[in-house]
Write a protein that holds these residues in place. Sequence first.
Motif, short mmCIF file in Angstrom:
data_model
loop_
_atom_site.label_atom_id
_atom_site.label_comp_id
_atom_site.label_asym_id
_atom_site.label_seq_id
_atom_site.Cartn_x
_atom_site.Cartn_y
_atom_site.Cartn_z
N ARG A 73 -0.41 7.34 3.74
CA ARG A 73 -1.12 8.58 4.10
C ARG A 73 -0.17 9.74 4.35
O ARG A 73 -0.44 10.88 3.95
N ARG A 76 3.49 9.12 1.23
CA ARG A 76 3.02 9.31 -0.13
C ARG A 76 1.95 10.39 -0.24
O ARG A 76 1.65 10.88 -1.33
N LYS A 77 1.34 10.73 0.91
CA LYS A 77 0.37 11.83 0.99
C LYS A 77 -0.81 11.66 0.03
O LYS A 77 -1.14 12.52 -0.76
N ARG A 78 -1.46 10.49 0.16
CA ARG A 78 -2.67 10.25 -0.62
C ARG A 78 -3.62 9.37 0.19
O ARG A 78 -3.20 8.70 1.15
N PRO A 79 -4.90 9.32 -0.16
CA PRO A 79 -5.84 8.43 0.54
C PRO A 79 -5.45 6.97 0.34
O PRO A 79 -4.98 6.58 -0.73
N THR A 81 -6.82 4.18 -0.47
CA THR A 81 -8.03 3.57 -1.03
C THR A 81 -7.88 2.07 -1.22
O THR A 81 -8.89 1.33 -1.23
N GLN A 150 3.54 -0.31 -6.54
CA GLN A 150 3.06 1.07 -6.67
C GLN A 150 4.21 2.09 -6.67
O GLN A 150 4.12 3.12 -7.32
N SER A 154 4.89 4.41 -9.97
CA SER A 154 5.00 5.87 -9.93
C SER A 154 6.27 6.37 -10.61
O SER A 154 6.30 7.45 -11.16
N ALA A 293 -0.43 6.25 -10.03
CA ALA A 293 -0.39 6.51 -8.61
C ALA A 293 0.27 7.88 -8.36
O ALA A 293 0.76 8.53 -9.27
N THR A 294 0.25 8.31 -7.07
CA THR A 294 0.84 9.59 -6.71
C THR A 294 2.32 9.61 -7.07
O THR A 294 3.05 8.69 -6.71
#
Length: 297
Positions: A73, A76-79, A81, A150, A154, A293-294
């Motif tokens: 969160r 990586r600054k993403r939800p 999920t 992940q 990326s 992915a981010t």
Amino acid sequence: MKMNLVPFFRRLWQVLRQLLAAMALIVGTALAFRFLLYPAVLWAFDPGPAVATQLKRLGILAFATVGYWLYVRYVRKRPVTELRPAPVGAALGGLAGAALIGLALLPLFAFGAYAVTTQRGFQTGLLEVAGFLFVAAMLEELVYRGVLFQTLESAWGAVPALWLQSLVFGVGHLENVFALDGSGWDMAATVLSVTLLGAMWTLLFLLTRNLWICGLNHFAWNFTILCSGVPLSGIEEWRAQAPIETAYRAPDWITGGLFGPENSAVTLVLVALAVGLLWHRAAKHAKLGPATATPLA
């Protein structure tokens, strides 16, 4: 013609930095529970030894999961999920894991490669071992599929990430073989079998993007092996908790030798087929292309 390696090493540094940040948060939160909160809980409530042991394991998993959530969160600054609850998917994943290794075990028992020597019935210690196996499977999924795969995905895309992460997963299990003073065959078979298993669980993650589904599949695979009375990944001491006791009646390449049925040729063929089917499905749904992915910061 000179090759410019600067972009590669820059990306490699980004990968290493991300991995260090992830492990610092995951390990840090788990250690905070183990050495700060857990002793306080024991002092305040004084649970029995069995409850305390399960509380320690589940607490470590819970806090490691929080560390993973913080990493995804805020670093990586993403939800996050991949940690969304999926009870139906997780249940189906567990059934699939048990069924797949069951398909390997069934002919090995039916044709006498494994012989039942003692029937013990249900052992109360089996529940404690099950708790350990669940926590271990989920922690491995957090680290290998959640963080390592992940991050590499990326950086370099799904296919290189899948095989590199799976190889690391396979080599990491060699310590079990070293502890048993295994032969060269045991080491080679272990790296091959666990790398294929890593690829299978990574492809399952690619298709579901859910760590609970992968974790339950992983746990059910391990628990089914344990209940069959044969070694689980080379670990012998848990066999005493199995409902049955078994003995080998065939060569190592059939039984799996010291490492257990995961190194059996029967299991290797089944897992390779599962990898092929999952690969086909992932390719069909465009899951094996460039990074999804981010991107790394």
